[in-house]
Design a protein around this motif. Sequence first.
Motif, PDB file in Angstrom:
ATOM      1  N   GLY A  24       0.787  -1.231   0.000  1.00 49.75           N
ATOM      2  CA  GLY A  24       0.000   0.000   0.000  1.00 49.75           C
ATOM      3  C   GLY A  24       0.813   1.272   0.000  1.00 49.75           C
ATOM      4  O   GLY A  24       0.281   2.338   0.316  1.00 49.75           O
ATOM      5  N   ARG A  26       3.135   4.569  -1.299  1.00 50.41           N
ATOM      6  CA  ARG A  26       2.805   5.627  -2.257  1.00 50.41           C
ATOM      7  C   ARG A  26       3.728   5.674  -3.458  1.00 50.41           C
ATOM      8  O   ARG A  26       3.466   6.412  -4.407  1.00 50.41           O
ATOM      9  N   ASP A  34       1.198   2.810  -9.559  1.00 47.93           N
ATOM     10  CA  ASP A  34       0.755   1.601  -8.867  1.00 47.93           C
ATOM     11  C   ASP A  34       1.906   0.598  -8.909  1.00 47.93           C
ATOM     12  O   ASP A  34       1.965  -0.270  -9.780  1.00 47.93           O
ATOM     13  N   GLY A  65      -3.121  -3.635   1.150  1.00 48.73           N
ATOM     14  CA  GLY A  65      -3.092  -2.724   0.012  1.00 48.73           C
ATOM     15  C   GLY A  65      -4.384  -2.813  -0.765  1.00 48.73           C
ATOM     16  O   GLY A  65      -5.290  -3.579  -0.402  1.00 48.73           O
ATOM     17  N   PRO A  66      -4.494  -2.035  -1.852  1.00 54.15           N
ATOM     18  CA  PRO A  66      -5.720  -2.035  -2.644  1.00 54.15           C
ATOM     19  C   PRO A  66      -6.042  -3.423  -3.187  1.00 54.15           C
ATOM     20  O   PRO A  66      -5.140  -4.155  -3.600  1.00 54.15           O
ATOM     21  N   GLU A  67      -7.319  -3.757  -3.192  1.00 54.62           N
ATOM     22  CA  GLU A  67      -7.741  -5.072  -3.674  1.00 54.62           C
ATOM     23  C   GLU A  67      -7.542  -5.189  -5.177  1.00 54.62           C
ATOM     24  O   GLU A  67      -7.732  -4.237  -5.928  1.00 54.62           O
ATOM     25  N   ARG A  68      -7.156  -6.398  -5.602  1.00 53.71           N
ATOM     26  CA  ARG A  68      -6.929  -6.684  -7.015  1.00 53.71           C
ATOM     27  C   ARG A  68      -7.667  -7.956  -7.379  1.00 53.71           C
ATOM     28  O   ARG A  68      -7.791  -8.867  -6.554  1.00 53.71           O
ATOM     29  N   PHE A  75      -7.241  -9.427   1.072  1.00 51.76           N
ATOM     30  CA  PHE A  75      -6.829  -8.030   0.998  1.00 51.76           C
ATOM     31  C   PHE A  75      -7.422  -7.255   2.164  1.00 51.76           C
ATOM     32  O   PHE A  75      -8.606  -7.391   2.484  1.00 51.76           O
ATOM     33  N   ARG A  77      -6.734  -3.155   4.360  1.00 56.60           N
ATOM     34  CA  ARG A  77      -6.044  -1.866   4.317  1.00 56.60           C
ATOM     35  C   ARG A  77      -5.656  -1.436   5.723  1.00 56.60           C
ATOM     36  O   ARG A  77      -6.367  -1.688   6.692  1.00 56.60           O
ATOM     37  N   ALA A  81      -5.620   4.531   5.654  1.00 52.79           N
ATOM     38  CA  ALA A  81      -4.844   4.160   4.482  1.00 52.79           C
ATOM     39  C   ALA A  81      -3.704   5.154   4.280  1.00 52.79           C
ATOM     40  O   ALA A  81      -3.883   6.359   4.436  1.00 52.79           O
TER      41      ALA A  81
END
Length: 211
Positions: A24, A26, A34, A65-68, A75, A77, A81
Amino acid sequence: MAARPGPAGPGTAVADFGAVILAGGRATRLGGVDKPGLEVGGRTLLAAVVAAVQDAGAGRTVVVGPERPRMPVRFVREEPAGAGPFAALRRGLAELPPDGASRVAVLAADLPFLRAGHVRTLLEAARSRSGAVLVDADGCPQWLTGCWQTRSLRAAAAAYTGVSLRGLMRPLDPALVLIEPGPAEPPPWLDCDTGSDLRRARDWPVPRSAR
């Protein structure tokens, strides 16, 4: 001095572990892209790390981190976040069953050349210590490439008042493990923090033996 064990073989009994993958960040040094979704060798950075732990026999795999889509992991967070890697680690640890796996792999999501054999080697080194952390060719610990006794890491995280992972993990005195790559093989500690790191990884010939 770092230990230099050979990679644990496929039959080595080092199961009974979970995994927390921190995905997650930056990616400020990569312009805010990403990063876990970037590709090296035909798959994403995150997919490479997930494959490494699951091929090594991980039980629950938690990605903070962001769901994929289409990934066999849980997943979650960190809260809030973007609160940083320690907050992410604490959130990931909370998703592991309290009476579950005795060890946990804690990994960054940008390690394209991490393989199951490397994870097994770290797990084996962590059997008689609080944990084991990979070091690079210069002997520098890679705090987000390690395996830990779950109970020790949880207790330390619960009592910790700082924010850096180094400040949390270093006092636990983990084993420092150097896994030297074979001829023409990429180093398992190569992460992709910068554009030059990413170019180096993409320029490396993909090894025929992924594990």
